[in-house]
Scaffold this active site. Structure first.
Site, PDB file in Angstrom:
ATOM      1  N   LYS A 196       0.801  -1.218   0.000  1.00 33.09           N
ATOM      2  CA  LYS A 196       0.000   0.000   0.000  1.00 33.09           C
ATOM      3  C   LYS A 196       0.842   1.280   0.000  1.00 33.09           C
ATOM      4  O   LYS A 196       0.456   2.291  -0.584  1.00 33.09           O
ATOM      5  CB  LYS A 196      -0.958  -0.015   1.192  1.00 33.09           C
ATOM      6  N   ARG A 214      -7.145  -7.683  -9.922  1.00 29.31           N
ATOM      7  CA  ARG A 214      -7.910  -8.897 -10.211  1.00 29.31           C
ATOM      8  C   ARG A 214      -9.330  -8.496 -10.583  1.00 29.31           C
ATOM      9  O   ARG A 214      -9.691  -7.313 -10.547  1.00 29.31           O
ATOM     10  CB  ARG A 214      -7.954  -9.795  -8.973  1.00 29.31           C
ATOM     11  N   GLU A 251      -2.699   6.886   7.568  1.00 27.01           N
ATOM     12  CA  GLU A 251      -3.374   7.826   6.681  1.00 27.01           C
ATOM     13  C   GLU A 251      -4.387   8.621   7.481  1.00 27.01           C
ATOM     14  O   GLU A 251      -4.882   8.157   8.517  1.00 27.01           O
ATOM     15  CB  GLU A 251      -4.121   7.075   5.555  1.00 27.01           C
TER      16      GLU A 251
END
Length: 455
Positions: free
Chosen positions: A116, A303, A200
């Site tokens: 990430k 995906r 975050e």
């Protein structure tokens, strides 16, 4: 076109992929665990082979067993579906090194988006908005405390290698951060083998909106609209709809452009999803309705998504077919310049879990009668007589409805939920009946806290 396809997955997504493969005249090969031998996807495949016991590590995540099955059956390509090995870059590399076609993005793109922090930094460099946060892992608790002070509380503490809503915690102050940091780090090490943690800015009121992208064989990246995914429990989705009731035409153009830039930044091929947080603008005193001030990149899912059917219904494409065409080096079935949404679609995830606390409740399926009618589609993994075991995800089926308008889609969803006969395992259908009468949901002005407010 590919001639034979091994589906390295189970349940409804395996059945869904097999359906498209057979329509295209592709020999469909299923792999299954001992526990899944009687499920529909096994019997509907042209060929099926057992790859191990119920434990996913010994079957659906067993790379050697799956590659051996591909060799034994003469498969030309492997489709990983979602979950299990679908975002495992080493598996993708191994598949291609074995001379097989990998139906998914390249291993380098999977690797780039799998971490990430790396993904955030790549997106920022590409001009995709990212929320205030760390640009490298918080090495220890002191580093996390310092970063949080700079970002500003509240903060989201996240496993850098996590996904699917797992490995996340919210800290509203330093004391909470000290607890959440240790908790998330321990979870990340146990689940992902990587204890890296990022921080975050946390937005108390936020919507979860994602964009479907498709990297074409000729190198172009196209966006097929957005999906609203804000109905969640434990940071995991329960309902998705397209288009989002919160997204204006102007905002949509910004969303899609950012998603395309994200895909181009990693040379993306095949189907993927760019997930974002949308911070709603509060209604003004006249009640003019929901708007948005800003959106931020959350992560990229390399995906096919569980919720891909709502995009298929709104855009009139078969995303599995498009995946196969990209993997085979073929052009898409549609003109990317003429893509346009039509109508509205909603997906409800029918899980084997109680409708109040959402705790798993596996069992033998005694009754299974799917609803039918105009605008109703059911992608299911079970039939009456099957057993929903505790070894896998609780998802039993996806109920997808569509209509010319959101109101029509909701009306069809209400009727479909009422007519879905399912007994045996615990089931969350009563929750959907409640949601579809909820004024906040009906208004379209909801956020990721809607389920907790209902409970």
């Amino acid at each position: 076109m590919i001639e034979s396809l091994l589906v390295a997955n189970r349940g409804e997504i395996a059945r869904r992929i097999i359906r498209t493969a057979k329509r295209l005249g592709i020999r469909a090969i299923a792999v299954h665990s001992e526990a899944d031998a009687g499920l529909p996807f096994v019997t509907e495949a042209d060929e099926a082979i057992c790859v191990g016991p119920a434990n996913p590590a010994q079957s659906y995540r067993n790379v050697e067993a799956i590659l051996a099955a591909a060799k034994t059956t003469g498969a030309q390509a492997i489709h990983p579906g979602y979950g299990f090995l679908s975002e495992n870059a080493e598996f993708a590399r191994t598949v291609e090194a074995s001379g097989l076609i990998w139906v998914g993005p390249g291993a380098d793109a999977i690797t780039a988006m799998g971490d990430k922090i790396n993904a955030r930094n790549l997106m920022a460099a590409a001009g995709v908005p990212v929320a205030p946060g760390t640009t490298e892992p918080a090495a220890d608790l002191d580093a996390a405390v310092a970063a949080a002070a700079e970002i500003g509380y509240p903060v989201m503490v996240k496993a850098a290698a996590g996904g699917g809503g797992m490995g996340m915690g919210v800290a509203t102050d330093e004391a909470a951060l000290r607890t959440e940091y240790d908790k998330v780090r321990a979870f990340a090490e146990r689940m992902f083998g990587d204890g890296s943690v990022l921080l975050e800015r946390y937005f108390p009121r936020v919507r979860h909106v994602e964009v479907q992208i498709l990297g074409l064989a000729d190198g172009r990246v196209v966006a097929l609209g957005e999906r609203e995914c804000s109905v969640q429990r434990r940071n995991q989705k329960l309902v998705e709809e397209s288009p989002s009731p919160a997204v204006s035409p102007e905002l949509r153009s910004r969303f899609l452009a950012a998603a395309v830039r994200a895909g181009e930044a990693v040379g993306y091929r095949n189907a993927g999803t760019v997930e974002c947080l949308l911070v709603p603008r509060q209604r003004d005193f006249q009640g003019d309705g929901p708007g948005s001030e800003e959106f931020f990149f959350l992560e990229m899912n390399t995906r096919l998504q569980v919720e891909h059917p709502v995009t298929e219904l709104v855009y009139g494409v078969d995303l599995v077919e498009e995946q196969l065409r990209v993997a085979a080096g073929l052009a898409p079935t549609f003109d990317p310049a003429a893509l346009a949404p039509r109508g509205h679609a909603i997906e409800l995830r029918i899980n084997a879990e109680d409708p109040k606390r959402f705790l798993p409740g596996p069992g033998v399926v005694k009754t299974w009668v799917e609803p039918t009618g105009e605008g109703v589609r059911v992608d299911s993994g079970y039939v009456a007589g099957n057993t929903v075991t505790p070894f896998y995800d609780s998802l039993m089926a996806k109920l997808i409805v569509s209509g010319a308008t959101r109101a029509e889609a909701i009306d069809r969803a209400k009727a479909a939920v009422a007519n879905f006969e399912l007994t045996g395992p615990k089931c969350n259908l009563p929750f959907f009946a409640e949601l579809l009468e909820n004024e906040e949901f009906l208004s379209g002005d909801y956020d990721t806290g809607i389920v907790s407010r209902m409970r």
